[in-house]
Design a protein around this motif. Structure first.
Motif, short mmCIF file in Angstrom:
data_model
loop_
_atom_site.label_atom_id
_atom_site.label_comp_id
_atom_site.label_asym_id
_atom_site.label_seq_id
_atom_site.Cartn_x
_atom_site.Cartn_y
_atom_site.Cartn_z
N MET A 1 0.80 -1.28 0.17
CA MET A 1 -0.02 -0.03 -0.06
C MET A 1 0.84 1.23 0.06
N GLU A 2 0.59 2.16 -0.71
CA GLU A 2 1.23 3.24 -0.96
C GLU A 2 0.43 4.65 -0.30
N ALA A 3 1.05 5.50 0.28
CA ALA A 3 0.54 6.71 1.01
C ALA A 3 0.30 7.55 -0.22
N ARG A 4 -1.24 8.57 0.18
CA ARG A 4 -1.61 9.50 -0.86
C ARG A 4 -0.68 10.58 -0.75
N LEU A 5 0.05 10.99 0.32
CA LEU A 5 1.00 11.69 0.51
C LEU A 5 1.97 11.53 1.53
N ASN A 6 3.23 12.05 1.18
CA ASN A 6 4.36 11.75 2.25
C ASN A 6 4.52 12.72 3.14
N HIS A 7 4.00 12.71 4.52
CA HIS A 7 4.07 13.70 5.27
C HIS A 7 5.47 14.25 5.59
N LEU A 8 6.53 13.35 5.31
CA LEU A 8 7.74 13.68 5.64
C LEU A 8 8.55 14.46 4.55
N THR A 9 8.19 14.25 3.39
CA THR A 9 9.07 14.86 2.48
C THR A 9 8.24 15.94 1.89
N ASN A 10 6.94 16.17 1.85
CA ASN A 10 6.15 17.42 1.90
C ASN A 10 6.60 18.61 2.60
N PRO A 11 7.18 19.68 2.08
CA PRO A 11 7.66 20.68 2.88
C PRO A 11 6.62 21.26 3.55
N LEU A 12 5.26 21.66 3.17
CA LEU A 12 4.27 22.08 4.04
C LEU A 12 3.81 21.14 5.03
N SER A 13 3.71 19.89 4.81
CA SER A 13 3.20 18.98 5.64
C SER A 13 4.22 18.70 6.85
N ALA A 14 5.41 18.72 6.30
CA ALA A 14 6.57 18.55 7.37
C ALA A 14 6.54 19.72 8.35
N LYS A 15 6.21 20.85 7.72
CA LYS A 15 6.18 22.03 8.77
C LYS A 15 5.18 22.20 9.75
N LEU A 16 3.94 21.68 9.12
CA LEU A 16 2.56 21.47 10.08
C LEU A 16 3.20 20.55 11.23
N LEU A 17 3.39 19.30 10.80
CA LEU A 17 3.72 18.30 11.52
C LEU A 17 4.74 18.58 12.69
N LYS A 18 5.77 19.49 12.38
CA LYS A 18 6.64 19.77 13.32
C LYS A 18 5.91 20.51 14.44
N HIS A 19 5.09 21.33 14.39
CA HIS A 19 4.19 22.09 15.23
C HIS A 19 3.49 21.21 15.94
#
Length: 164
Positions: free
Chosen positions: A1-19
């Motif tokens: 199964m492959e993810a629809r988005l990679n939260h660790l490589t997408n810059p916006l997602s990574a920034k949001l996840l950091k918070h």
């Protein structure tokens, strides 16, 4: 199964996840017992069908010394005899707080009062934030179909420490 988005490589997602992760760390460091935190995180994730979080919290809890019996019985905690009254109160609050859309009125006064008998105001605050945090993370993972099974206990703590 492959993810629809990679939260660790997408810059916006990574920034949001950091918070999000830094807010989650405040809960982790709170006076709410670590075992209770893991049981609540696991139960919320089971309800929401978040495979990644079920995988992570089961493995992290076992790594921290939680028993397989208790982990296996979280999903049926009402009928299980292996949880303390305080843990049962936290699990019930977590379930009602997660099933807001299904439960008229959200968390009942009775469930809140029962939790307040076992936890002080700071612990209750941490518990409420933990339930909300887990629901947020569960939804991010479920919506983007994050695959599960490869998690190693502590892998994100190690990555988080490397950044500081």
């Amino acid at each position: 199964m492959e993810a629809r988005l990679n939260h660790l490589t997408n810059p916006l997602s990574a920034k949001l996840l950091k918070h999000l992760v830094s807010a989650g760390k405040i809960v982790l460091d709170s006076a709410l017992p670590a075992a209770t935190q893991q049981l609540v995180a696991l139960r919320v994730s089971q309800i929401n069908g978040c495979a990644v979080c079920v995988d992570m919290h089961t493995k992290d809890a076992a790594h921290a010394g939680e028993t397989h019996t208790r982990l296996n019985l979280v999903t049926v905690w009402r009928e299980a005899t292996v949880f303390t009254e305080a843990e049962r109160a936290a699990l019930e609050l977590a379930e009602q707080g997660t099933r807001i859309a299904d439960a008229v009125g959200g968390v009942s006064d009775e469930v809140w009062a029962n939790a307040a008998k076992h936890y002080d105001e700071d612990q209750l605050t941490a518990l409420v934030f933990l339930v909300a945090f887990m629901n947020t993370v569960n939804r991010l993972n479920v919506i983007t179909r994050q695959p599960a099974g490869d998690y190693q206990p502590g892998q994100f703590q190690a990555a988080h420490s490397a950044h500081h």
